[in-house]
Design a protein around this motif. Sequence first.
Motif, mmCIF file in Angstrom:
data_model
loop_
_atom_site.group_PDB
_atom_site.id
_atom_site.type_symbol
_atom_site.label_atom_id
_atom_site.label_comp_id
_atom_site.label_asym_id
_atom_site.label_seq_id
_atom_site.Cartn_x
_atom_site.Cartn_y
_atom_site.Cartn_z
ATOM 1 N N PHE A 45 0.822 -1.210 0.000
ATOM 2 C CA PHE A 45 0.000 0.000 0.000
ATOM 3 C C PHE A 45 0.856 1.260 0.000
ATOM 4 C CE2 PHE A 45 -3.172 -2.979 1.923
ATOM 5 C CZ PHE A 45 -4.000 -3.012 0.803
ATOM 6 N N GLY A 46 2.151 1.114 0.286
ATOM 7 C CA GLY A 46 3.063 2.245 0.253
ATOM 8 C C GLY A 46 3.656 2.527 -1.116
ATOM 9 N N THR A 47 3.403 1.664 -2.084
ATOM 10 C CA THR A 47 3.924 1.861 -3.438
ATOM 11 C C THR A 47 3.092 2.911 -4.158
ATOM 12 O OG1 THR A 47 4.638 -0.455 -3.529
ATOM 13 C CG2 THR A 47 4.480 0.709 -5.616
ATOM 14 N N ASN A 48 3.775 3.887 -4.758
ATOM 15 C CA ASN A 48 3.072 4.916 -5.531
ATOM 16 C C ASN A 48 3.551 4.867 -6.984
ATOM 17 O OD1 ASN A 48 5.555 6.269 -5.654
ATOM 18 N ND2 ASN A 48 5.059 7.578 -3.910
ATOM 19 N N ASP A 49 3.011 5.744 -7.815
ATOM 20 C CA ASP A 49 3.346 5.744 -9.243
ATOM 21 C C ASP A 49 4.852 5.869 -9.469
ATOM 22 O OD1 ASP A 49 0.607 5.686 -9.619
ATOM 23 O OD2 ASP A 49 0.463 7.706 -10.431
ATOM 24 N N GLU A 50 5.480 6.786 -8.762
ATOM 25 C CA GLU A 50 6.907 7.051 -8.969
ATOM 26 C C GLU A 50 7.780 5.869 -8.540
ATOM 27 O OE1 GLU A 50 9.852 9.011 -10.674
ATOM 28 O OE2 GLU A 50 7.798 9.759 -10.639
ATOM 29 N N SER A 51 7.465 5.267 -7.391
ATOM 30 C CA SER A 51 8.288 4.131 -6.936
ATOM 31 C C SER A 51 8.062 2.903 -7.812
ATOM 32 C CB SER A 51 8.035 3.821 -5.462
ATOM 33 O OG SER A 51 6.693 3.439 -5.238
ATOM 34 N N ASP A 54 10.196 3.594 -10.880
ATOM 35 C CA ASP A 54 11.614 3.394 -10.536
ATOM 36 C C ASP A 54 11.979 1.915 -10.503
ATOM 37 O OD1 ASP A 54 11.953 6.127 -10.331
ATOM 38 O OD2 ASP A 54 11.871 6.156 -8.131
ATOM 39 N N ALA A 55 11.089 1.092 -9.942
ATOM 40 C CA ALA A 55 11.367 -0.344 -9.820
ATOM 41 C C ALA A 55 11.442 -1.036 -11.182
ATOM 42 C CB ALA A 55 10.294 -1.005 -8.954
ATOM 43 N N PHE A 56 10.707 -0.530 -12.156
ATOM 44 C CA PHE A 56 10.638 -1.185 -13.468
ATOM 45 C C PHE A 56 11.469 -0.498 -14.548
ATOM 46 C CE2 PHE A 56 7.280 -3.379 -11.381
ATOM 47 C CZ PHE A 56 7.120 -4.574 -12.059
ATOM 48 N N SER A 57 12.053 0.646 -14.244
ATOM 49 C CA SER A 57 12.774 1.400 -15.280
ATOM 50 C C SER A 57 14.098 0.769 -15.693
ATOM 51 C CB SER A 57 13.004 2.839 -14.817
ATOM 52 O OG SER A 57 13.833 2.850 -13.679
ATOM 53 N N ARG A 66 1.355 3.290 -13.227
ATOM 54 C CA ARG A 66 0.220 3.799 -12.471
ATOM 55 C C ARG A 66 -0.252 2.774 -11.456
ATOM 56 N NH1 ARG A 66 -5.698 4.984 -14.158
ATOM 57 N NH2 ARG A 66 -6.313 6.306 -12.420
ATOM 58 N N VAL A 67 -0.308 3.205 -10.195
ATOM 59 C CA VAL A 67 -0.895 2.401 -9.124
ATOM 60 C C VAL A 67 -2.377 2.771 -9.071
ATOM 61 C CG1 VAL A 67 -0.912 1.937 -6.649
ATOM 62 C CG2 VAL A 67 1.260 2.285 -7.834
ATOM 63 N N PHE A 79 -2.661 -2.990 -6.801
ATOM 64 C CA PHE A 79 -2.207 -3.388 -8.130
ATOM 65 C C PHE A 79 -2.006 -2.150 -8.996
ATOM 66 C CE2 PHE A 79 -6.799 -3.245 -8.632
ATOM 67 C CZ PHE A 79 -6.994 -2.730 -9.903
ATOM 68 N N GLY A 80 -1.318 -2.352 -10.109
ATOM 69 C CA GLY A 80 -1.057 -1.247 -11.012
ATOM 70 C C GLY A 80 -0.651 -1.738 -12.380
ATOM 71 N N PHE A 81 -0.256 -0.802 -13.231
ATOM 72 C CA PHE A 81 0.128 -1.114 -14.600
ATOM 73 C C PHE A 81 1.396 -0.369 -14.962
ATOM 74 C CE2 PHE A 81 -4.422 -1.663 -14.287
ATOM 75 C CZ PHE A 81 -4.601 -2.904 -14.876
ATOM 76 N N VAL A 82 2.255 -1.042 -15.728
ATOM 77 C CA VAL A 82 3.481 -0.436 -16.238
ATOM 78 C C VAL A 82 3.456 -0.622 -17.746
ATOM 79 C CG1 VAL A 82 5.998 -0.490 -16.234
ATOM 80 C CG2 VAL A 82 4.750 -0.949 -14.124
ATOM 81 N N ASP A 83 3.638 0.474 -18.474
ATOM 82 C CA ASP A 83 3.615 0.427 -19.928
ATOM 83 C C ASP A 83 5.002 0.799 -20.457
ATOM 84 O OD1 ASP A 83 2.670 0.103 -22.479
ATOM 85 O OD2 ASP A 83 1.369 1.858 -22.464
ATOM 86 N N TYR A 84 5.548 -0.045 -21.320
ATOM 87 C CA TYR A 84 6.874 0.158 -21.903
ATOM 88 C C TYR A 84 6.770 0.642 -23.343
ATOM 89 C CZ TYR A 84 9.223 -2.126 -18.019
ATOM 90 O OH TYR A 84 9.717 -2.429 -16.773
#
Length: 138
Positions: A45-51, A54-57, A66-67, A79-84
């Motif tokens: 629950f502490g994970t935000n968009d920026e972190s 950073d984890a996936f970059s 986006r969380v 949950f969230g989504f990461v788009d490359y």
Amino acid sequence: MAFCNKLGSLVRQNFSQNGHVQMASMLNSIRCMSSTKLFVGGLSFGTNDESLKDAFSGFGDVVSARVITDRDSGRSRGFGFVDYSSVESASSALSAMDGQELHGRNIRVSYAQERPSGPRTFNNNFRGNGSFGGESGF
């Protein structure tokens, strides 16, 4: 090469008893493998968009991260989504990050699925007759 190996594996898995390929399942799997968008579940629950970004970059150019948050409370839904920008980056991130720890939680990473079109339905026990799941009527 990895794509071809995965495709061959899917074809072998999708043969039914009479030797016919279940096309809908296989086509959906191929579509997902060519996706640049990943679903990330099990987030702290502490994970935000920026972190999350950073984890996936480290796997390539992250277009967006986006969380998903609760509309009423603003709290993360976990949950969230990461788009490359490329399929290769998304594939590398999926392989490396699925099952790994992020902010104290083991995350699940998979290719994002398209949301079905049309209105969303909600399955709850409210029957519209003033009762919640029971037949008593009160």
